[in-house]
Design an enzyme around this catalytic site. Structure first.
Site, PDB file in Angstrom:
ATOM      1  N   ARG A 180     -16.848  19.947  20.038  1.00 37.66           N
ATOM      2  CA  ARG A 180     -16.813  21.350  19.621  1.00 37.66           C
ATOM      3  C   ARG A 180     -18.058  22.044  20.162  1.00 37.66           C
ATOM      4  O   ARG A 180     -19.085  21.409  20.418  1.00 37.66           O
ATOM      5  CB  ARG A 180     -16.785  21.452  18.091  1.00 37.66           C
ATOM      6  CG  ARG A 180     -15.600  20.760  17.429  1.00 37.66           C
ATOM      7  CD  ARG A 180     -15.700  20.841  15.911  1.00 37.66           C
ATOM      8  NE  ARG A 180     -14.554  20.219  15.241  1.00 37.66           N
ATOM      9  CZ  ARG A 180     -14.526  18.953  14.826  1.00 37.66           C
ATOM     10  NH1 ARG A 180     -15.593  18.173  15.007  1.00 37.66           N
ATOM     11  NH2 ARG A 180     -13.449  18.478  14.226  1.00 37.66           N
ATOM     12  N   LYS A 222     -18.043  18.296  11.679  1.00 34.54           N
ATOM     13  CA  LYS A 222     -17.780  19.061  10.456  1.00 34.54           C
ATOM     14  C   LYS A 222     -18.186  18.254   9.232  1.00 34.54           C
ATOM     15  O   LYS A 222     -17.982  17.046   9.184  1.00 34.54           O
ATOM     16  CB  LYS A 222     -16.295  19.418  10.376  1.00 34.54           C
ATOM     17  CG  LYS A 222     -15.869  20.492  11.372  1.00 34.54           C
ATOM     18  CD  LYS A 222     -14.430  20.907  11.127  1.00 34.54           C
ATOM     19  CE  LYS A 222     -14.032  22.059  12.035  1.00 34.54           C
ATOM     20  NZ  LYS A 222     -12.633  22.490  11.803  1.00 34.54           N
ATOM     21  N   HIS A 229     -12.933  25.874  23.221  1.00 30.68           N
ATOM     22  CA  HIS A 229     -11.901  25.081  22.558  1.00 30.68           C
ATOM     23  C   HIS A 229     -10.774  24.715  23.522  1.00 30.68           C
ATOM     24  O   HIS A 229     -10.094  23.709  23.327  1.00 30.68           O
ATOM     25  CB  HIS A 229     -11.346  25.835  21.340  1.00 30.68           C
ATOM     26  CG  HIS A 229     -11.361  25.017  20.090  1.00 30.68           C
ATOM     27  ND1 HIS A 229     -12.533  24.520  19.540  1.00 30.68           N
ATOM     28  CD2 HIS A 229     -10.363  24.560  19.292  1.00 30.68           C
ATOM     29  CE1 HIS A 229     -12.239  23.820  18.456  1.00 30.68           C
ATOM     30  NE2 HIS A 229     -10.926  23.818  18.293  1.00 30.68           N
ATOM     31  N   ARG A 254     -11.785  21.539  24.985  1.00 33.90           N
ATOM     32  CA  ARG A 254     -11.576  20.474  24.003  1.00 33.90           C
ATOM     33  C   ARG A 254     -10.093  20.067  23.968  1.00 33.90           C
ATOM     34  O   ARG A 254      -9.769  18.881  23.948  1.00 33.90           O
ATOM     35  CB  ARG A 254     -12.041  20.968  22.630  1.00 33.90           C
ATOM     36  CG  ARG A 254     -11.823  20.011  21.466  1.00 33.90           C
ATOM     37  CD  ARG A 254     -12.555  20.556  20.238  1.00 33.90           C
ATOM     38  NE  ARG A 254     -12.083  20.009  18.983  1.00 33.90           N
ATOM     39  CZ  ARG A 254     -12.522  18.865  18.441  1.00 33.90           C
ATOM     40  NH1 ARG A 254     -13.406  18.131  19.099  1.00 33.90           N
ATOM     41  NH2 ARG A 254     -12.070  18.451  17.276  1.00 33.90           N
ATOM     42  N   HIS A 284     -11.594  14.204  14.232  1.00 34.50           N
ATOM     43  CA  HIS A 284     -10.569  14.681  13.296  1.00 34.50           C
ATOM     44  C   HIS A 284     -10.567  13.810  12.052  1.00 34.50           C
ATOM     45  O   HIS A 284     -10.511  12.586  12.144  1.00 34.50           O
ATOM     46  CB  HIS A 284      -9.182  14.632  13.948  1.00 34.50           C
ATOM     47  CG  HIS A 284      -8.965  15.674  14.990  1.00 34.50           C
ATOM     48  ND1 HIS A 284      -8.020  15.568  15.992  1.00 34.50           N
ATOM     49  CD2 HIS A 284      -9.593  16.874  15.203  1.00 34.50           C
ATOM     50  CE1 HIS A 284      -8.063  16.644  16.758  1.00 34.50           C
ATOM     51  NE2 HIS A 284      -9.008  17.445  16.300  1.00 34.50           N
ATOM     52  N   TYR A 331      -1.020  16.980  19.596  1.00 39.09           N
ATOM     53  CA  TYR A 331      -1.119  16.898  21.049  1.00 39.09           C
ATOM     54  C   TYR A 331       0.004  16.060  21.648  1.00 39.09           C
ATOM     55  O   TYR A 331       0.367  16.237  22.809  1.00 39.09           O
ATOM     56  CB  TYR A 331      -2.472  16.307  21.455  1.00 39.09           C
ATOM     57  CG  TYR A 331      -3.637  17.192  21.094  1.00 39.09           C
ATOM     58  CD1 TYR A 331      -3.945  18.319  21.854  1.00 39.09           C
ATOM     59  CD2 TYR A 331      -4.432  16.934  19.987  1.00 39.09           C
ATOM     60  CE1 TYR A 331      -5.008  19.146  21.518  1.00 39.09           C
ATOM     61  CE2 TYR A 331      -5.496  17.763  19.643  1.00 39.09           C
ATOM     62  CZ  TYR A 331      -5.770  18.863  20.418  1.00 39.09           C
ATOM     63  OH  TYR A 331      -6.808  19.685  20.084  1.00 39.09           O
TER      64      TYR A 331
END
Length: 294
Positions: A152, A176, A242, A245, A268, A277
């Site tokens: 990110r 995150k 992004h 990414r 994730h 994806y």
């Protein structure tokens, strides 16, 4: 120090601002990302500025009236974010006994059209990589790192030199919620990063990427680099970090990487986030379909 978890909005009464700041502090203590807290603060400041009914008198009808006014000409995702923010805040108020009843409803959530991540196809990827060869050594290292690590933009911005191992081609990033993970990057990226760091005085605690003033290159600066590169490459759409990414994930998947490995590389927390994806048709899949169906 940027105290992003504190509201100083003078259009909000002191009592409400105190409660808002208590809520924002709770988000910070939960290790919510700065961008998330800043967005929540902005939304709640607007709500409190425009809906001045005392909290203990607030009803579902009051909240819905404000939400409907806010929602004019807004996209469903924006409305959903605002409703999520309000629901989170009012849940906090219930838990802390500032309120007695819930004033948001799940049925208010808008229907959001399901969309696939925006990524570069093989032709666009090749054009961007070619255009990147004309960039400065710092900007080329930046692009190659995003393409080959799947990081990110905030994770790249926050990297220090000591977080990166050029020999092993790994980097320790903070994702995150403050979660630490190790990502990998390409040999080409390692070479260009080495060239870039060779132009600077090496202090292990210094930012990996710096701006022309010698300060950390922030997310806005990184986005400027990718946006300009997209124009140079002749893309029809804007090139956001992004997108790089998402391109990393689709390239990994097309080359047979395990979905669990991709999920771990991207940070994730939910494997289902990565599975989206798998629904993107790769160039090979499209070619196979054309060979069979014509």
């Amino acid at each position: 120090m940027n105290k992003y978890w504190i509201s100083n909005n003078q259009s909000i009464s002191q009592n409400r601002r105190t409660l808002l700041n208590e809520y924002l502090l709770s988000l910070k203590l939960e290790n919510k990302a700065e961008a998330t807290i800043t967005k929540y603060r902005s939304i709640l400041e607007q709500f409190f500025s425009e809906c001045t009914i005392p909290l203990d008198e607030l009803t579902s009808s009051d909240v819905l009236t404000w939400l409907n006014m806010f929602s004019e000409d807004k996209k469903p995702r924006t409305i959903d974010l605002v409703l999520s923010t309000l629901s989170s805040f009012f849940s906090f108020c219930l838990a802390e006994e500032y309120m007695d009843t819930r004033v948001t409803k799940q049925r208010w959530r808008p229907k959001i059209p399901e969309s696939l991540p925006k990524y570069l196809n093989e032709q666009e990827y090749a054009r961007v990589k070619r255009a990147a060869e004309r960039l400065s050594v710092r900007n080329r290292a930046l692009i190659l790192f995003l393409f080959s690590s799947g990081c990110r933009v905030s994770e790249l911005s926050n990297l220090n030199i000591q977080d990166v191992d050029l020999k092993k081609r790994t980097a320790e990033v903070k994702g995150k919620g403050g979660k630490i993970r190790h990502v990998h990057f390409s040999e080409e990226c390692a070479i260009v990063l080495q060239d870039y760091l060779g132009t600077r005085d090496i202090d292990p605690t210094a930012p990996l990427l710096m701006n022309k003033f010698g300060n950390r290159l922030l997310g806005g600066g990184i986005r400027n680099v990718t946006n300009k590169l997209g124009v140079e490459a002749g893309l029809k759409q804007s090139l956001h970090p992004h997108s790089l990414r998402h391109t990393f994930a689709t390239n990994m998947l097309a080359r047979g990487a395990d979905i669990q490995f991709i999920s771990e590389e991207m940070g994730h927390s939910d494997l289902n986030t990565t599975r989206i994806y798998a629904r993107i048709p790769t160039e090979d899949m499209i070619l196979q379909y054309q060979n069979i169906m014509g």
